[in-house]
Write a protein that holds these residues in place. Structure first.
Motif: not given
Length: 152
Positions: A48-71
């Motif tokens: 809504f603000y940057n108008k640059n929604e991307s499913s690849a970037i969203g998936a990257k964010g989810i994976f990053k959070k999974v790796w946080y839990w792994t660490v």
């Protein structure tokens, strides 16, 4: 009657949390909630603000959070393992118990700061003391966990 059901559900959740994660289960539940809020604010900011929604970037964010839990899992595993091994060999390694807690604290601060950054980018007024306070807290944690190199 409805309050009894709510109390029973909360009691069940709390009991399961304690059984799985110990008496500080709410810190882990809070971190999970912060993961969800950070993802949601990041999504809103991108769409809504940057108008640059991307499913690849969203998936990257989810994976990053999974790796946080792994660490975090690794840090707590190391903490428990070395504490128990120290007991077996007669060496006090109890200080490593803090590895998991410092890791969780660092990621909690990181998630909160990320949420606040997303909100600021969406023109939400965030109190300055909160942003500065989290920065100071992160610096204190970093100073407490800094490994000094030996001279010589």
């Amino acid at each position: 009657m409805k309050i009894d059901k709510i109390n029973m559900i909360y009691g069940l959740i709390a009991t399961m949390g304690v059984a799985l994660l110990g008496k500080y289960w709410f810190l882990f539940a809070g971190f999970l909630l912060l993961n969800v809020i950070d993802y949601a604010t990041g999504y809103c900011k991108a769409k809504f603000y940057n108008k640059n929604e991307s499913s690849a970037i969203g998936a990257k964010g989810i994976f990053k959070k999974v790796w946080y839990w792994t660490v975090i899992g690794i840090a707590f595993f190391v903490s428990m393992s070395f504490t128990y091994m120290g007991e077996v060999i007669g060496v006090d390694l109890s200080f490593v118990q803090f590895f998991g807690w410092f890791t969780l604290a660092t990621y909690l601060i990181n998630e909160i700061r990320s949420i606040l950054e997303n909100l600021v980018e969406m023109n939400v007024k965030v109190p300055t003391f909160l942003i500065v306070g989290l920065s100071v807290t992160q610096k204190l944690l970093d100073a407490k966990t800094e490994v000094k190199e030996s001279e010589g």
